[in-house]
Design an enzyme around this catalytic site. Structure first.
Site, PDB file in Angstrom:
ATOM      1  N   SER A 205      38.527  31.947  34.622  1.00  0.00           N
ATOM      2  CA  SER A 205      38.245  31.029  33.093  1.00  0.00           C
ATOM      3  C   SER A 205      39.419  30.063  33.015  1.00  0.00           C
ATOM      4  O   SER A 205      39.488  29.167  33.952  1.00  0.00           O
ATOM      5  CB  SER A 205      38.474  32.182  31.971  1.00  0.00           C
ATOM      6  OG  SER A 205      38.136  31.452  30.840  1.00  0.00           O
ATOM      7  N   HIS A 233      33.959  30.790  33.428  1.00  0.00           N
ATOM      8  CA  HIS A 233      33.719  30.460  31.921  1.00  0.00           C
ATOM      9  C   HIS A 233      33.696  28.881  31.692  1.00  0.00           C
ATOM     10  O   HIS A 233      34.551  28.395  31.818  1.00  0.00           O
ATOM     11  CB  HIS A 233      34.797  30.919  31.094  1.00  0.00           C
ATOM     12  CG  HIS A 233      34.793  32.494  30.914  1.00  0.00           C
ATOM     13  ND1 HIS A 233      35.717  33.322  30.537  1.00  0.00           N
ATOM     14  CD2 HIS A 233      33.951  33.496  31.541  1.00  0.00           C
ATOM     15  CE1 HIS A 233      35.669  34.410  30.625  1.00  0.00           C
ATOM     16  NE2 HIS A 233      34.438  34.413  31.207  1.00  0.00           N
ATOM     17  N   ASP A 329      37.754  39.439  30.334  1.00  0.00           N
ATOM     18  CA  ASP A 329      36.390  39.783  30.817  1.00  0.00           C
ATOM     19  C   ASP A 329      36.492  39.855  32.351  1.00  0.00           C
ATOM     20  O   ASP A 329      37.372  39.454  33.059  1.00  0.00           O
ATOM     21  CB  ASP A 329      35.725  38.204  30.544  1.00  0.00           C
ATOM     22  CG  ASP A 329      34.279  38.416  31.160  1.00  0.00           C
ATOM     23  OD1 ASP A 329      33.666  39.430  30.946  1.00  0.00           O
ATOM     24  OD2 ASP A 329      33.759  37.256  31.429  1.00  0.00           O
TER      25      ASP A 329
END
Length: 389
Positions: A205, A233, A329
């Site tokens: 991310s 992401h 995540d």
């Protein structure tokens, strides 16, 4: 990145000076809107709202912000031109680039990351769309808080390590392999799987694009023999550009995954912005499945759907890598991989822009290694060659 508006924000510290944010945008509407949003947050203060990059450069010392939210398109001096001038004056300034979702702006945002910007955020096409504006607001506040945590920890050196690394700092870290620091907090290390890995899965991310390009540039022997699947992401358009950058960095085929295509060695598959990427088995072949389901872990695409689905295809023959990023995540999917007999590696805190995702995996006790960025690619090459030492 797609987020759900109910996602938990970073913990708000008690009795600390608020983060000082400098807004730089030529739109008076945008400046006013963001100023109102941030002004309502108890741990954030708008130190200045300026119209041009030139004003930001000239007034930086006086304003002394912790974070700058920098628009790309502005008169006199645009964001990409102002960025290096701002960082030259304040090396540890955290800069978040803001742009609309166009291919040109996505390219400029990637260039900004290479020049030292810490992150980027896509601006909505119209502030009159309530849903888009609220998503933008939530995402911006979340990024400011998470990246600003580095500023707060730097002012209290006993609490945690250093500031967000700039591009120059990241190059220093990568060049100093023997000196790279391990994770600060003690974590339990698992033994690597006794099964040979047959696929490499990567989740990332904030800070991920630069980390990804660094890793894929050094793992040609892995890519040539095994498929590589990545969830970063990132919104649409940005993932298209990222895939092109990954192809150039690795000198191997890399592109956004296509629903229904077979997964083959020698290729890098990237989850497209706005869609989750999973894998299923059709006959003897693993196949990509893209879906438009709701956000998972407040993200879309998310890492956990990829990790969890891969277990059904490759069982314990999986090696998963979790790179820098906000949130957790990848941790739950990583647990599934380890339970099936596979292995997980996490990037360490010192070389992560944000040690959220890799930190969550490390503290969950599912990692067989927690490594600085410059040691990850050599480790992957060894593991995929059968060397578990």
């Amino acid at each position: 990145m797609s987020v759900a508006l109910t996602s938990p924000a970073a913990p708000r510290p008690v009795q600390q000076e608020p983060l000082r944010v400098m807004l730089v945008d030529d739109s008076i509407v945008i400046r006013g809107m963001i100023s109102r949003w941030l002004g309502s947050e108890p741990d954030i203060v708008v130190a200045a709202a300026l119209r041009t990059g030139r004003e930001a450069v000239n007034q930086l010392e006086r304003i002394n912000p912790d974070i700058a939210v920098l628009d790309i398109e502005m008169p006199e001096l645009d964001g990409i031109s102002a960025l290096p001038l701002l960082l030259a004056k304040k090396r540890n300034l955290i800069v978040i680039m803001a742009s609309t979702l166009t291919r040109r702006n996505a390219e400029i945002s990637f260039k900004a990351l290479s020049l030292g910007a810490s992150d980027y955020i896509p601006k909505p096409e119209s502030t009159r769309e309530a849903g888009a504006a609220e998503t933008f607001r939530h995402d911006l506040v979340r990024k400011i808080r998470h990246l600003g945590a580095k500023v707060r920890r730097a002012s209290h050196p006993t609490a945690a390590p250093s500031l967000v690394p700039s591009a120059d700092r990241m190059r220093e870290i990568v060049a100093r392999a023997p000196m790279a620091a391990p994770a600060v907090a003690p974590v339990v290390r698992r033994n690597f799987s006794t099964q040979n890995p047959r696929v490499l899965l990567i989740g990332s991310s904030t800070g991920g694009p630069q980390a990804l390009m660094s890793v894929v540039a050094e793992i040609a022997p892995v890519i040539d023999r095994f498929p590589v699947l990545i969830t970063q992401h990132m919104p649409p358009t940005f993932t298209t550009i990222l895939a092109e950058h990954l192809a150039r960095s690795s000198n191997r085929p890399a592109r956004e995954a296509v629903d229904g295509e077979a997964v083959k060695a020698g290729h890098i598959y990237l989850a497209p912005g706005g869609r989750h990427m999973r894998v299923v088995r059709h006959g003897t072949e693993p196949v990509i499945v893209l879906d438009d389901g709701p956000p998972v872990n407040f993200c879309k695409p998310a890492v956990d759907p990829l990790f969890a689905s891969a277990v059904e295809v490759w069982q314990g023959s999986i090696l998963a890598l979790i790179l820098t990023g906000m949130g957790s995540d990848g941790m739950r999917g990583g647990k599934d991989i380890v339970a099936a007999g596979g292995s997980v590696i996490a990037q360490d805190e010192a070389t992560s822009v944000v040690w959220g995702m890799p930190g969550a995996a490390a503290h969950a006790g599912i990692c067989s290694a927690v490594l600085p960025l410059n040691q990850i690619a050599p480790k992957l090459v060894k593991l995929f060659s059968g060397d578990r030492s």
